[in-house]
Design a protein around this motif. Structure first.
Motif, PDB file in Angstrom:
ATOM      1  N   GLY A  43     -40.033  45.591  61.631  1.00 23.99           N
ATOM      2  CA  GLY A  43     -39.614  46.500  62.693  1.00 23.99           C
ATOM      3  C   GLY A  43     -39.196  47.851  62.130  1.00 23.99           C
ATOM      4  N   GLU A  44     -38.563  48.635  62.992  1.00 20.42           N
ATOM      5  CA  GLU A  44     -38.096  49.940  62.529  1.00 20.42           C
ATOM      6  C   GLU A  44     -36.592  49.831  62.245  1.00 20.42           C
ATOM      7  OE1 GLU A  44     -39.053  52.726  61.316  1.00 20.42           O
ATOM      8  OE2 GLU A  44     -36.977  53.374  61.304  1.00 20.42           O
ATOM      9  N   THR A  77     -37.375  51.393  54.257  1.00 18.21           N
ATOM     10  CA  THR A  77     -38.698  51.870  54.708  1.00 18.21           C
ATOM     11  C   THR A  77     -38.614  52.177  56.189  1.00 18.21           C
ATOM     12  OG1 THR A  77     -39.784  50.413  53.120  1.00 18.21           O
ATOM     13  CG2 THR A  77     -41.157  51.307  54.838  1.00 18.21           C
ATOM     14  N   SER A 121     -43.304  55.910  56.209  1.00 18.78           N
ATOM     15  CA  SER A 121     -44.698  55.580  56.504  1.00 18.78           C
ATOM     16  C   SER A 121     -45.309  56.730  57.291  1.00 18.78           C
ATOM     17  CB  SER A 121     -44.776  54.298  57.331  1.00 18.78           C
ATOM     18  OG  SER A 121     -44.106  53.270  56.643  1.00 18.78           O
ATOM     19  N   MET A 144     -54.262  45.718  55.131  1.00 23.05           N
ATOM     20  CA  MET A 144     -54.156  44.307  54.738  1.00 23.05           C
ATOM     21  C   MET A 144     -54.295  43.365  55.936  1.00 23.05           C
ATOM     22  SD  MET A 144     -51.064  44.170  52.008  1.00 23.05           S
ATOM     23  CE  MET A 144     -49.856  45.061  52.962  1.00 23.05           C
ATOM     24  N   MET A 176     -46.055  41.084  60.185  1.00 27.58           N
ATOM     25  CA  MET A 176     -45.415  42.050  59.290  1.00 27.58           C
ATOM     26  C   MET A 176     -44.135  42.650  59.913  1.00 27.58           C
ATOM     27  SD  MET A 176     -46.614  43.757  56.435  1.00 27.58           S
ATOM     28  CE  MET A 176     -46.790  45.334  55.672  1.00 27.58           C
TER      29      MET A 176
HETATM   30  N1  SAM Z   1     -41.116  50.547  60.635  1.00 24.16           N
HETATM   31  C1  SAM Z   1     -41.035  50.775  59.228  1.00 24.16           C
HETATM   32  C2  SAM Z   1     -42.167  51.640  58.757  1.00 24.16           C
HETATM   33  O1  SAM Z   1     -42.986  52.054  59.585  1.00 24.16           O
HETATM   34  O2  SAM Z   1     -42.224  51.944  57.584  1.00 24.16           O
HETATM   35  C3  SAM Z   1     -40.918  49.550  58.369  1.00 24.16           C
HETATM   36  C4  SAM Z   1     -41.745  48.360  58.710  1.00 24.16           C
HETATM   37  S1  SAM Z   1     -43.477  48.537  58.456  1.00 24.16           S
HETATM   38  C5  SAM Z   1     -44.018  46.914  58.875  1.00 24.16           C
HETATM   39  C6  SAM Z   1     -43.573  48.600  56.695  1.00 24.16           C
HETATM   40  C7  SAM Z   1     -44.861  49.100  56.136  1.00 24.16           C
HETATM   41  O3  SAM Z   1     -45.874  48.154  56.364  1.00 24.16           O
HETATM   42  C8  SAM Z   1     -45.372  50.414  56.686  1.00 24.16           C
HETATM   43  O4  SAM Z   1     -45.598  51.301  55.615  1.00 24.16           O
HETATM   44  C9  SAM Z   1     -46.659  50.032  57.345  1.00 24.16           C
HETATM   45  O5  SAM Z   1     -47.574  51.077  57.315  1.00 24.16           O
HETATM   46  C10 SAM Z   1     -47.086  48.848  56.515  1.00 24.16           C
HETATM   47  N2  SAM Z   1     -48.063  47.982  57.165  1.00 24.16           N
HETATM   48  C11 SAM Z   1     -47.951  47.364  58.359  1.00 24.16           C
HETATM   49  N3  SAM Z   1     -49.073  46.651  58.633  1.00 24.16           N
HETATM   50  C12 SAM Z   1     -49.905  46.833  57.582  1.00 24.16           C
HETATM   51  C13 SAM Z   1     -51.215  46.375  57.273  1.00 24.16           C
HETATM   52  N4  SAM Z   1     -51.906  45.584  58.100  1.00 24.16           N
HETATM   53  N5  SAM Z   1     -51.754  46.747  56.095  1.00 24.16           N
HETATM   54  C14 SAM Z   1     -51.080  47.549  55.242  1.00 24.16           C
HETATM   55  N6  SAM Z   1     -49.845  48.021  55.485  1.00 24.16           N
HETATM   56  C15 SAM Z   1     -49.265  47.677  56.647  1.00 24.16           C
END
Ligand code: SAM
Length: 378
Positions: free
Chosen positions: A102-103, A133, A157, A229, A373
């Protein structure tokens, strides 16, 4: 959830309570090693399963819609519970804590948790590397309070510089300018060095690779390109949408002179490259095409207190039951929780990405279910 569809299985409900060894083993002096000889160094803590973005590769709108049942507040670990677990993990060898979701900036009063985590020490008396993050949407508003509470640095991100592409990718029409402003404010208050993570999807934002690199070159911000991923079960992942890091690097090297850099720490996820003129560095995170399970030292704690020993795991271990007690057992002591965690870690054998890479594309090497995720964090 899509109209009228009732999920057969809520992945969040799966998870065994780790057994507490009896009698308890004597306290250890060295780090616990898993079945592949990997120490536990890095704990990622998801503080909320909610997010204000709907990136299609993570929380697609058609699944995570207004009817989606996010966790009720009573199910979340409290700040005190998170800090208590983090203290036990630090005793077991964890040196780095990353708050995620989450955020994470949606969790109210997050600074109070950061202050508790900033006070923790390793057995050698050192502070832990404490980071977070975020999608950056609330960063400008919160950066100073986070810094004051003891946060060291942040990873933001950001998948595009082009406003139209960025708004499409976050799928909530959020403007890129606000995230860039958040990064500037975070830098100004000293949450440095800042890393920016860009998930690259072929055909969606791969034309942003070079503009992003040019934008952050010379700013002190480390831009890292992440291969898209196959996490979770919701994003409809396809291999043909993955742009291998080798191709990302080739495009960057057409634009700038880059030289390889040594890893900065054991178990680092990114391969580092530096600009030959010293104007900064970039990273490549290649978990699809060049699996790095071999030195994976990470564990993930979900919002409601389940421990996952692999990003691609199917189920987790219920630590909240150890903290709070359950129908069968009383709440456990710190020593009992440490012994349970040690027993879990020493049995760990996960290496999903390596197995995926070693099998033909048509065969699935992972568990039939994979945790999302947004629930265990990146
Ligand atoms: N909300 C926060 C953010 O956006 O950074 C933290 C959680 S987010 C799930 C953490 C990281 O996972 C982010 O950098 C996001 O881009 C990455 N992420 C989510 N799904 C992904 C995927 N299918 N493949 C690669 N990176 C992924």
């Amino acid at each position: 959830m899509t109209d009228g569809v009732i999920p057969l299985l809520d992945l969040r409900q799966i998870g065994r309570t780790p057994p507490v060894p009896h009698p308890l083993p004597p306290p250890r002096t060295g780090p616990w090693l898993d079945a592949r000889g990997r120490p536990l160094r890095d704990l990622r803590i998801s503080v909320t399963d909610r997010c204000n973005f709907r990136c299609s590769y993570c929380m697609p709108k058609d699944v995570f819609d207004k009817d989606y049942a996010f966790l009720p507040h009573r199910d979340l670990l409290s700040f005190e519970e998170i800090a208590r677990l983090a203290r036990v993990f630090a005793q077991l060898g964890v040196q780095k804590l990353r708050l995620t979701g989450g955020e994470p900036l949606l969790r109210r009063h997050l600074e109070a948790l950061i202050a508790q985590l900033a006070a923790l020490r390793t057995p050698d008396g050192l502070p832990l590397d404490l980071t977070l993050t975020t999608n950056g949407s609330l960063l400008a508003r919160k950066a100073q309070a986070l810094k004051d509470a003891g946060l060291k640095r942040v990873t933001v991100s950001l998948d595009a510089l082009d406003d139209d592409i960025f708004r499409r990718m976050n799928d909530v029409d959020f403007p890129v300018a606000e995230v860039l402003h958040g990064i500037e404010v975070a830098q100004a208050v000293g949450l440095a060095p800042i890393k920016v993570n860009m998930v690259v999807k072929r055909g969606t934002n791969d034309d942003q690779i070079v503009p992003m690199a040019r934008h952050f070159r010379g700013t002190g911000v480390v831009l890292r390109f992440i291969e898209y991923m196959d996490v979770g079960m919701s994003n409809g992942w396809r291999m043909d949408e993955v742009l291998p890091s080798a191709e990302v690097l080739a495009r960057l090297r057409e634009d700038a002179d880059l030289v390889p850099l040594a890893p900065s720490s054991d178990g680092e996820t990114a391969t580092r490259w530096g600009y030959a003129d010293g104007s900064g560095e970039i990273g490549l995170i290649s978990s699809v095409t060049q699996a790095f399970c071999g030195d994976c030292n990470r564990a993930r704690l979900s919002t409601e207190g389940r421990l996952y020993t692999c990003l691609f795991a199917g189920d987790g271990h219920d630590l909240r039951a150890l903290l709070r007690g359950d129908a069968v057992h009383e709440a456990r002591t710190d020593d009992e929780i440490a012994a349970a965690l040690g027993a879990l870690w020493t049995r760990r054998n996960d290496r999903y990405s390596e197995l995926r890479a070693s099998l033909p594309a048509a065969m699935d090497s992972g568990p039939a279910r994979r945790v999302e995720m947004h629930y265990i964090g990146g």
